[in-house]
Scaffold this active site. Structure first.
Site, PDB file in Angstrom:
ATOM      1  N   HIS A 146       0.840  -1.203   0.000  1.00 57.96           N
ATOM      2  CA  HIS A 146       0.000   0.000   0.000  1.00 57.96           C
ATOM      3  C   HIS A 146       0.875   1.253   0.000  1.00 57.96           C
ATOM      4  O   HIS A 146       0.582   2.243  -0.679  1.00 57.96           O
ATOM      5  CB  HIS A 146      -0.852   0.082   1.281  1.00 57.96           C
ATOM      6  CG  HIS A 146      -1.846  -1.013   1.437  1.00 57.96           C
ATOM      7  ND1 HIS A 146      -1.715  -2.005   2.382  1.00 57.96           N
ATOM      8  CD2 HIS A 146      -3.005  -1.260   0.798  1.00 57.96           C
ATOM      9  CE1 HIS A 146      -2.754  -2.814   2.311  1.00 57.96           C
ATOM     10  NE2 HIS A 146      -3.546  -2.401   1.363  1.00 57.96           N
TER      11      HIS A 146
ATOM     12  N   LYS B 208      -1.112  -6.676  -8.064  1.00 55.37           N
ATOM     13  CA  LYS B 208      -1.207  -7.983  -7.389  1.00 55.37           C
ATOM     14  C   LYS B 208      -2.624  -8.524  -7.504  1.00 55.37           C
ATOM     15  O   LYS B 208      -2.831  -9.720  -7.662  1.00 55.37           O
ATOM     16  CB  LYS B 208      -0.815  -7.842  -5.925  1.00 55.37           C
ATOM     17  CG  LYS B 208      -1.105  -9.113  -5.168  1.00 55.37           C
ATOM     18  CD  LYS B 208      -0.494  -9.140  -3.818  1.00 55.37           C
ATOM     19  CE  LYS B 208      -0.948 -10.380  -3.101  1.00 55.37           C
ATOM     20  NZ  LYS B 208      -2.366 -10.276  -2.708  1.00 55.37           N
TER      21      LYS B 208
ATOM     22  N   SER C 273      -1.953  -8.167   3.163  1.00 53.84           N
ATOM     23  CA  SER C 273      -2.359  -7.993   4.567  1.00 53.84           C
ATOM     24  C   SER C 273      -2.566  -9.341   5.237  1.00 53.84           C
ATOM     25  O   SER C 273      -2.488  -9.460   6.455  1.00 53.84           O
ATOM     26  CB  SER C 273      -3.670  -7.210   4.641  1.00 53.84           C
ATOM     27  OG  SER C 273      -3.508  -5.979   4.010  1.00 53.84           O
TER      28      SER C 273
END
Ligand code: PAF
Length: 284
Positions: free
Chosen positions: A34, A146, A183
Site C-alpha cells: 500500500h 497484485k 495484509s
C-alpha cells in the site's frame, strides 16, 4: 492530515481549482505494498486522499470479514508520514445507506477465476469502488497489479460507466524472498510462510521458461504446479493463464502480456499472486 469520518467533512471532494486529486482506496492494515501505491500517488498528484473501509459486500458470508486485520491507529501514523492530505474512514451506513438498491454486476468476468472461488466478491468491489469514486471524486485512482482481476474489473467499470477518473495500475511489491506483500501474510506461521514462497518461485520459473521460448500454456501452468505440489500444507485452488481483457483461459500458445495467476490456501489463509508474461523471444 484531514481525517473525515463523514463525506461532508471531506475537503476538496470535487477536486476544485483543477487540482490533480489522487485517490488510494484501501481496507487498511497498510503494508509496504500500500505504501508504495501511496508514494506513487503522492509523487503524481497535488492532493491525495486515502480511504480505509473494510467493505462487507466483498466478503463471502462466513468469510474472514470479522477477522480481517484492523490497525487504524498504526495506519494513521503511516499515512501522516507519507504526507497524505486526507483520510476518509466512512461507516458502513454511509457507503450503503439503508434501503440501498443499486447493485453493480459485471458479466461474465465477475464469475471467472477469483470470482468463481469467491462468488459476489467482484460485484462487492465494483459497488464500493463506484460509491467511493462518487464521494471522493478523484481525478486518478491507484490500484495494485497484485490483484490483477480486480484491476481489470475496475478498468471495465470506469470504461462502461464513463467515470471521469484515470486508473493507474502499480507493480506488485515483493519481499526479498519474492513473496508478494499482502495484509493476510501476517496469518502465516513460519512453516506456512516457507511453503508460501513456492508460489512466487513457480511464477518466476514459468516466466523464465517463457522468456527462453516456451509458449505452451499447459507447460507453463505445469511449471507452477510442480513448485506448489510438494508442499503438504498448501492446497491449490487454481493455476491460470489467461488473456487480459476477456480473461479467457489460454488453451494453446501464450502471448506477451498474458496473466499467469495462482490462488492457494495455507491452513485458513488464502493467498493470490500473478505475473504478466514478459520478454517473449523476438517480441521487441
Ligand atoms: O484492494 C482492496 O484493498 C479492496 O478490494 C478495495 C479496492 C479497497 C475495495 O474495497
Amino acid at each position: 492530515m484531514n481525517i473525515a469520518k463523514r463525506k461532508n467533512d471531506l475537503k476538496f471532494g470535487g477536486g476544485p481549482n483543477n487540482l490533480t486529486h489522487g485517490f488510494v482506496p484501501t481496507m487498511g492494515a497498510l503494508h509496504d505494498g500500500h505504501k508504495e501505491l501511496i508514494r506513487t500517488a503522492r509523487a503524481d498528484c497535488e492532493f491525495l486522499t486515502v480511504s480505509i473501509f473494510v467493505n462487507p459486500t466483498q466478503f463471502a458470508p462466513g468469510g474472514d470479514f470479522l477477522e480481517y486485520p484492523r490497525t487504524v491507529e498504526q495506519d494513521i501514523t503511516a499515512l501522516r508520514e507519507l504526507k497524505v492530505d486526507q483520510l476518509y474512514i466512512p461507516a458502513t451506513d454511509e457507503i450503503y445507506p439503508q434501503g440501498t438498491m443499486v447493485n453493480i454486476t459485471l458479466e461474465p468476468i465477475e464469475h471467472l477465476l477469483e470470482g468463481a472461488q469467491r462468488p459476489g466478491h467482484f460485484s462487492g468491489v465494483a459497488n464500493v469502488v463506484l460509491r467511493l469514486f462518487n464521494i471522493v471524486r478523484p481525478t486518478r485512482a491507484y490500484f495494485g497489479e497484485k490483484d490483477a482481476q480486480q484491476l481489470i474489473v475496475i478498468r471495465k467499470l470506469v470504461t462502461d460507466l464513463h467515470l471521469p477518473v484515470e486508473i493507474v495500475g502499480c507493480p506488485t511489491v515483493r519481499d526479498s524472498d519474492g513473496m508478494a506483500l499482502s495484509s493476510r501474510n501476517v496469518f502465516l506461521d513460519p512453516e506456512e510462510r516457507v511453503q508460501a514462497k513456492s508460489i512466487s518461485r513457480g511464477l518466476f520459473a514459468a516466466q523464465d521458461a517463457f522468456s527462453s521460448g516456451e509458449l505452451s500454456s499447459d507447460f507453463l501452468r505445469d511449471v507452477v504446479r510442480k513448485e506448489l505440489e510438494p508442499n503438504n500444507l498448501l492446497f491449490t485452488e487454481y493455476v491460470s493463464l489467461c488473456r487480459p481483457g476477456s480473461m479467457d483461459e489460454v488453451l494453446g500458445e501464450c502471448e506477451e502480456g498474458d496473466i499467469l495467476s495462482v490462488a492457494v490456501r495455507l491452513a485458513s489463509t488464502r493467498l493470490i499472486d500473478n505475473i504478466r508474461l514478459r520478454n517473449r523471444p523476438g517480441s521487441n
